[in-house]
Design a protein around this motif. Sequence first.
Motif, PDB file in Angstrom:
ATOM      1  N   GLN A 128      -6.412  -5.486   8.458  1.00  0.00           N
ATOM      2  CA  GLN A 128      -7.588  -3.877   8.319  1.00  0.00           C
ATOM      3  C   GLN A 128      -7.437  -2.795   7.502  1.00  0.00           C
ATOM      4  O   GLN A 128      -7.951  -2.415   6.540  1.00  0.00           O
ATOM      5  N   VAL A 129      -5.779  -2.286   7.916  1.00  0.00           N
ATOM      6  CA  VAL A 129      -5.351  -1.653   6.105  1.00  0.00           C
ATOM      7  C   VAL A 129      -4.778  -2.040   5.048  1.00  0.00           C
ATOM      8  O   VAL A 129      -5.735  -1.511   3.847  1.00  0.00           O
ATOM      9  N   LEU A 130      -4.332  -3.574   5.038  1.00  0.00           N
ATOM     10  CA  LEU A 130      -4.622  -4.095   3.068  1.00  0.00           C
ATOM     11  C   LEU A 130      -5.810  -4.656   3.497  1.00  0.00           C
ATOM     12  O   LEU A 130      -5.754  -3.417   1.729  1.00  0.00           O
ATOM     13  N   ASP A 131      -6.990  -4.570   3.457  1.00  0.00           N
ATOM     14  CA  ASP A 131      -8.452  -4.361   2.852  1.00  0.00           C
ATOM     15  C   ASP A 131      -8.873  -3.073   2.291  1.00  0.00           C
ATOM     16  O   ASP A 131      -9.995  -3.409   1.947  1.00  0.00           O
ATOM     17  N   ASP A 132      -8.057  -2.057   3.566  1.00  0.00           N
ATOM     18  CA  ASP A 132      -9.384  -1.074   3.661  1.00  0.00           C
ATOM     19  C   ASP A 132      -8.775  -0.611   2.088  1.00  0.00           C
ATOM     20  O   ASP A 132      -9.025   0.302   1.069  1.00  0.00           O
ATOM     21  N   THR A 135       0.655  -1.194   0.043  1.00  0.00           N
ATOM     22  CA  THR A 135      -0.180   0.268   0.295  1.00  0.00           C
ATOM     23  C   THR A 135       1.111   1.049   0.353  1.00  0.00           C
ATOM     24  O   THR A 135       0.652   2.175  -0.352  1.00  0.00           O
ATOM     25  N   TRP A 136       1.800   1.160   0.523  1.00  0.00           N
ATOM     26  CA  TRP A 136       2.980   2.168   0.744  1.00  0.00           C
ATOM     27  C   TRP A 136       4.209   2.091  -0.345  1.00  0.00           C
ATOM     28  O   TRP A 136       4.803   3.394  -0.825  1.00  0.00           O
ATOM     29  N   CYS A 137       4.964   0.958  -0.633  1.00  0.00           N
ATOM     30  CA  CYS A 137       6.183   0.890  -1.444  1.00  0.00           C
ATOM     31  C   CYS A 137       6.122   1.499  -2.749  1.00  0.00           C
ATOM     32  O   CYS A 137       5.550   0.770  -3.634  1.00  0.00           O
ATOM     33  N   GLY A 138       6.818   2.061  -2.650  1.00  0.00           N
ATOM     34  CA  GLY A 138       6.898   3.174  -4.034  1.00  0.00           C
ATOM     35  C   GLY A 138       7.748   1.892  -5.458  1.00  0.00           C
ATOM     36  O   GLY A 138       7.162   1.812  -6.211  1.00  0.00           O
ATOM     37  N   PRO A 139       8.395   1.345  -4.587  1.00  0.00           N
ATOM     38  CA  PRO A 139       9.049   0.662  -5.196  1.00  0.00           C
ATOM     39  C   PRO A 139       8.780  -1.007  -5.832  1.00  0.00           C
ATOM     40  O   PRO A 139       9.444  -1.694  -7.087  1.00  0.00           O
ATOM     41  N   VAL A 187      -1.506 -11.873   1.969  1.00  0.00           N
ATOM     42  CA  VAL A 187      -1.644 -12.039   2.981  1.00  0.00           C
ATOM     43  C   VAL A 187      -0.672 -11.373   3.564  1.00  0.00           C
ATOM     44  O   VAL A 187      -0.153 -10.200   3.656  1.00  0.00           O
ATOM     45  N   SER A 188      -1.691 -10.511   5.190  1.00  0.00           N
ATOM     46  CA  SER A 188      -1.032 -10.140   6.089  1.00  0.00           C
ATOM     47  C   SER A 188      -0.016 -10.203   6.785  1.00  0.00           C
ATOM     48  O   SER A 188      -0.882 -11.435   7.365  1.00  0.00           O
ATOM     49  N   VAL A 245       2.448 -10.312  -0.351  1.00  0.00           N
ATOM     50  CA  VAL A 245       2.581 -10.149   1.181  1.00  0.00           C
ATOM     51  C   VAL A 245       2.752  -8.419   1.379  1.00  0.00           C
ATOM     52  O   VAL A 245       3.790  -8.083   1.287  1.00  0.00           O
ATOM     53  N   SER A 246       2.626  -8.559   2.838  1.00  0.00           N
ATOM     54  CA  SER A 246       1.834  -6.894   3.182  1.00  0.00           C
ATOM     55  C   SER A 246       2.354  -7.555   4.562  1.00  0.00           C
ATOM     56  O   SER A 246       1.910  -7.704   5.098  1.00  0.00           O
ATOM     57  N   SER A 247       3.141  -6.209   5.233  1.00  0.00           N
ATOM     58  CA  SER A 247       3.246  -6.143   6.505  1.00  0.00           C
ATOM     59  C   SER A 247       2.102  -5.694   7.171  1.00  0.00           C
ATOM     60  O   SER A 247       2.441  -5.497   8.553  1.00  0.00           O
ATOM     61  N   GLU A 248       1.758  -5.387   6.918  1.00  0.00           N
ATOM     62  CA  GLU A 248       0.174  -4.408   7.485  1.00  0.00           C
ATOM     63  C   GLU A 248      -0.904  -4.952   8.107  1.00  0.00           C
ATOM     64  O   GLU A 248      -1.389  -5.946   7.100  1.00  0.00           O
ATOM     65  N   SER A 249      -1.245  -4.569   8.681  1.00  0.00           N
ATOM     66  CA  SER A 249      -2.354  -5.460   9.285  1.00  0.00           C
ATOM     67  C   SER A 249      -3.735  -5.714   8.508  1.00  0.00           C
ATOM     68  O   SER A 249      -3.801  -4.970   7.248  1.00  0.00           O
TER      69      SER A 249
END
Length: 108
Positions: free
Chosen positions: A36-40, A1-5, A54-55, A30-34
């Motif tokens: 909820q953040v990933l779903d949003d 959600t935030w990773c520019g590269p 995968v969170s 695979v995201s290191s975010e929660s």
Amino acid sequence: TWCGPCKPPLPMIRRWQKKYASKGFKVVAVSSESLQVLDDWLKQHPHEMPFAHVSDPNGFFSAQFRIRATPTFALLHQGRVVLYQVGAYNIVGMEKTIGKVLGALPSP
């Protein structure tokens, strides 16, 4: 959600998912975010990453695959890592390797 590269290789990864689907190729982000953040984020960007997600906020998955930087790409076949690349700097080279690996496999 935030990773520019992580964002520039997304169009190619979406193409790989379509191109190699008949070979059983699946993309899992695979995201290191929660969750909820990933779903949003996914609700706001439904076509950006049409993959399984995968969170991993506690880093369990990342630790198992020794992921230390983003993006990291791993191609697994029969439980074995057959391609591992940190960074999106050689995305075209990665596609050639993926094509060779998957081209040698029978369709599932």
